[in-house]
Each structure stands twice: as structure tokens, then as C-alpha cells.
Scaffold this motif. Structure first.
Motif, mmCIF file in Angstrom:
data_model
loop_
_atom_site.group_PDB
_atom_site.id
_atom_site.type_symbol
_atom_site.label_atom_id
_atom_site.label_comp_id
_atom_site.label_asym_id
_atom_site.label_seq_id
_atom_site.Cartn_x
_atom_site.Cartn_y
_atom_site.Cartn_z
ATOM 1 N N VAL A 7 19.923 2.572 -1.559
ATOM 2 C CA VAL A 7 18.629 3.241 -1.737
ATOM 3 C C VAL A 7 18.713 4.034 -3.039
ATOM 4 O O VAL A 7 19.564 4.910 -3.183
ATOM 5 C CB VAL A 7 18.298 4.191 -0.559
ATOM 6 N N ALA A 13 10.465 9.819 -0.398
ATOM 7 C CA ALA A 13 10.328 8.400 -0.032
ATOM 8 C C ALA A 13 11.686 7.771 0.274
ATOM 9 O O ALA A 13 11.870 7.130 1.310
ATOM 10 C CB ALA A 13 9.628 7.628 -1.149
ATOM 11 N N GLY A 14 12.651 7.942 -0.626
ATOM 12 C CA GLY A 14 13.975 7.354 -0.426
ATOM 13 C C GLY A 14 14.662 7.897 0.810
ATOM 14 O O GLY A 14 15.272 7.141 1.578
ATOM 15 N N SER A 16 13.183 9.271 3.443
ATOM 16 C CA SER A 16 12.427 8.830 4.619
ATOM 17 C C SER A 16 12.910 7.444 5.049
ATOM 18 O O SER A 16 13.195 7.192 6.230
ATOM 19 C CB SER A 16 10.935 8.808 4.271
ATOM 20 N N ALA A 17 13.052 6.538 4.068
ATOM 21 C CA ALA A 17 13.550 5.187 4.364
ATOM 22 C C ALA A 17 14.986 5.241 4.862
ATOM 23 O O ALA A 17 15.345 4.587 5.849
ATOM 24 C CB ALA A 17 13.457 4.317 3.108
ATOM 25 N N ALA A 157 13.244 3.736 -4.783
ATOM 26 C CA ALA A 157 12.323 4.809 -4.394
ATOM 27 C C ALA A 157 12.216 5.837 -5.516
ATOM 28 O O ALA A 157 12.588 6.998 -5.357
ATOM 29 C CB ALA A 157 12.804 5.461 -3.104
ATOM 30 N N ALA A 289 4.200 -0.145 0.949
ATOM 31 C CA ALA A 289 5.456 -0.327 0.204
ATOM 32 C C ALA A 289 5.387 -1.712 -0.422
ATOM 33 O O ALA A 289 4.554 -2.531 -0.033
ATOM 34 C CB ALA A 289 6.658 -0.209 1.138
ATOM 35 N N CYS A 300 9.305 1.778 -2.782
ATOM 36 C CA CYS A 300 8.416 2.705 -2.080
ATOM 37 C C CYS A 300 8.280 3.978 -2.898
ATOM 38 O O CYS A 300 9.054 4.233 -3.828
ATOM 39 C CB CYS A 300 8.944 3.015 -0.677
ATOM 40 N N TRP A 313 6.423 9.983 2.126
ATOM 41 C CA TRP A 313 7.139 9.858 3.407
ATOM 42 C C TRP A 313 6.706 8.584 4.145
ATOM 43 O O TRP A 313 7.543 7.823 4.633
ATOM 44 C CB TRP A 313 6.884 11.101 4.279
ATOM 45 N N SER A 315 5.399 5.886 2.878
ATOM 46 C CA SER A 315 5.824 4.704 2.136
ATOM 47 C C SER A 315 7.294 4.379 2.431
ATOM 48 O O SER A 315 7.656 3.211 2.608
ATOM 49 C CB SER A 315 5.618 4.929 0.642
ATOM 50 N N GLY A 316 8.129 5.410 2.507
ATOM 51 C CA GLY A 316 9.539 5.196 2.865
ATOM 52 C C GLY A 316 9.686 4.611 4.259
ATOM 53 O O GLY A 316 10.507 3.711 4.493
ATOM 54 N N GLN A 317 8.885 5.108 5.197
ATOM 55 C CA GLN A 317 8.893 4.578 6.571
ATOM 56 C C GLN A 317 8.529 3.097 6.576
ATOM 57 O O GLN A 317 9.148 2.281 7.269
ATOM 58 C CB GLN A 317 7.883 5.347 7.440
#
Length: 328
Positions: A7, A13-14, A16-17, A157, A289, A300, A313, A315-317
Motif C-alpha cells: 500500500v 485512504a491508504g 483505511s484500505a 493511495a 476506487a 484510491c 476513507w 475510497s480506501g474501503q
């Protein structure tokens, strides 16, 4: 055993993913070009204490994000900020009727990403310049020529203009990222030894070089030794003065602030300028994403959605959801 997932970027974003992938039992490794996590949520340490120079606060509207913010509140990572809020137009200050719930990290905005990062393995001060695929797996190259890998999948991200070159292996994704215009913002912090005689704690500004100003120490948990203020220039002004020196930016925005605030403003005892080259996307998108699941490459960020912290957040999900879906 499958190699880990990389990641790139430890903003909202990063992370969250990464949290979703980690919870699903995936092995992950994080990379960031900065000294610490946060991206535009990062706070800057200074002799005037920690200052939120990027995101000033965030709001929560989507049900999923509202739930996660409530969890953050329970854990003591965030609290509500209820500033005495104003609007400024044509040099006139008026109280703002805005009753939006605003959230801030405690004791600074980057507390949120520090807590999200927790014990996840991350490599900082590492600017990834290339993402390339071998026979089966991905490898990364940094600005110093070091390579990392192999990785089974990669999530990028970071802001769209920086993501574009890292997405070269997936031209369709690279094209989408390249189409995103990001706006710059000059951010200036001023510190005064004695408190300014004003009730303003936050102000939205129209028709000015300024776009926003906030009394940083009015936020819960902040250092109150100095009366610190954070000023954000408008996107248009920032774009026109992109290459101005920090000193000149401080001078001009300090002048605009002094004219607007409606009280005597002495010379500040502390100043700091920071240029956010990619502060926010110029418009919203509905991508959620970007994904090339067959290649194992994803992107994302707030620029895939609303341009807000909540968008980052979500977008990371979404990136993590699509990745996990493909692995099943």
C-alpha cells in the motif's frame, strides 16, 4: 504462500484500505514519502506546538463513516470542535448560521492516522517512483534506486497527479488519474504572544486571497501557550502564487488577515508557511476506487470521490473490498 500486498501512501485512504486488508488476515506493507503518516491530515510540529496545516476538521455524512467516527470518538482519537464561526465577504464579518458537526483529531489531526497505523509495518521517507510487474508479481522502486518486493497486489493511495506515473502498467487507470485536476493551497500559521481581541475561531472567506482561517488553539486538546492561527489561501490565489517564497506568502496573507479580523494585529512572534501542491481535487468523481483486478493494481483517494476526508476513507474501503472480492 502468497507475497504480501503493498500500500503506497499512509493518508486516510491508504490506512483505511490497509485496516480492512489486515482485518481480513492479509499481509501488508505500507510505504510513504513523508516522515510520518497522515498525508494532508498531517500536523506539523513546531516551536508553537503541533499545528493542523492541512485538513482543518472533517464532517461525517455517510452512515458507514458516521459509525467509524463514533468508534474513533469512543477510543479518544477525535472529538467535536464547535468554533465561534464567521463568514467574511467584502471585508465584512458576520456570524455563520452553519451548524454542521465538525470533528478534529486529539491532540492534533494526525493523531487519527497515527492510531489507524498502530502496529502495521510501514516504511517512511521512502518515495516510490515505479511500480512494475515481473512474471507473476509486483516490485517497487524508490527514488534512491532501492527495490522492494515481490507483492501480490498493489494499492496506490496518493494524490492523482502522483498516482498517474505509478499506474503506468494499467493505462486505463493511469488515464483516469491523469484526468483529475488537483488544486493547490498555501497554508500559513501565525502565533501571537497575547491573544487577539476577537471572538472569531473559524471563518470562511469570500472574495479574498484567503479562503479560511482558524484559531488553532480553539480546538480541543491544543497547546494554548501562543494564540496560534492557521490561514488557508484560496485555490486561485495559491495557483497564481505557487512559486512565491514562504516569507512573501506569510507577509501577504498576514496582511489580508490583519485587514479582515477587525482588531489590532501585532507582528507575530511565530510564522510558518507550507505549500500543499495537491490540496484537493477540483471536482468530485463517483469512481469509489480504480481497479484492474486481473493485474492486481488499485488506486484510491479523496479524488476518487468527494475530495473530503470522508471520501478518502470510503475510497480506501472500496479498494480493499474489490481486492478481497477478487481473491475469493
Amino acid at each position: 504462500m502468497m507475497p504480501p500486498i503493498a500500500v503506497i501512501g499512509t493518508g486516510i485512504a491508504g490506512l483505511s484500505a490497509a485496516q480492512v486488508l489486515h482485518a481480513a488476515g492479509q499481509s501488508i506493507e505500507l510505504f510513504d514519502k513523508s516522515r510520518g503518516s497522515g498525508g494532508r491530515m498531517a500536523s506539523k510540529r513546531s516551536e508553537a506546538g503541533s499545528l493542523d496545516l492541512g485538513a482543518q476538521y472533517f464532517t461525517a455524512r455517510d452512515r458507514r463513516f458516521v459509525e467509524v467516527v463514533q468508534q474513533w470518538q469512543t477510543r479518544g482519537w477525535v472529538t467535536q470542535w464547535q468554533p465561534s464561526l464567521y463568514n467574511a465577504q467584502d471585508g465584512q464579518l458576520s456570524t455563520s448560521p452553519d451548524e454542521q458537526v465538525r470533528w478534529v483529531g486529539i491532540p492534533h489531526m494526525s493523531a487519527i492516522t497515527h492510531a489507524m497505523l498502530d502496529t502495521l509495518p510501514a516504511r517512511f521517507n521512502c518515495r516510490i517512483t515505479e511500480v512494475f510487474r515481473g512474471d507473476r508479481y509486483w516490485n517497487l522502486l524508490d527514488a534512491d534506486g532501492n527495490s522492494y518486493g515481490p507483492y501480490s497486489q498493489v494499492i496506490i493511495a496518493i494524490p492523482a497527479p502522483q498516482a498517474t506515473s505509478l499506474l503506468a502498467a494499467a493505462p486505463k487507470l493511469a488515464g483516469a488519474a491523469a484526468s483529475v485536476a488537483m488544486e493547490p493551497t498555501w497554508s500559513v500559521a501565525l502565533g501571537f504572544n497575547s491573544a487577539l481581541d476577537t471572538r472569531v475561531e473559524g471563518c470562511f472567506v469570500q472574495d479574498s486571497s484567503l479562503d479560511w482561517l482558524a484559531r488553532n488553539h480553539s480546538k480541543p486538546g491544543r497547546n494554548k501557550q501562543l494564540d496560534t492561527w492557521v490561514l488557508h489561501a484560496s485555490s486561485a490565489w495559491s495557483r497564481q502564487h505557487l512559486d512565491l517564497s514562504g516569507e512573501a506568502v506569510i507577509e501577504q496573507l498576514h496582511g489580508a488577515f490583519a485587514e479582515l479580523i477587525g482588531c489590532a494585529v501585532p507582528p507575530p512572534s511565530f510564522t510558518l508557511a507550507h505549500r500543499w501542491l495537491y490540496a484537493r481535487p477540483a471536482q468530485s468523481h463517483q469512481w469509489g476506487a480504480l481497479a484492474d483486478a486481473d493485474l492486481g493494481l488499485y488506486a484510491c483517494g479523496d479524488w476518487c470521490l468527494s475530495g473530503r476526508v470522508e471520501g478518502a476513507w470510503l475510497s480506501g474501503q472500496e479498494a480493499a473490498r474489490r481486492l478481497l472480492e477478487h481473491l475469493q
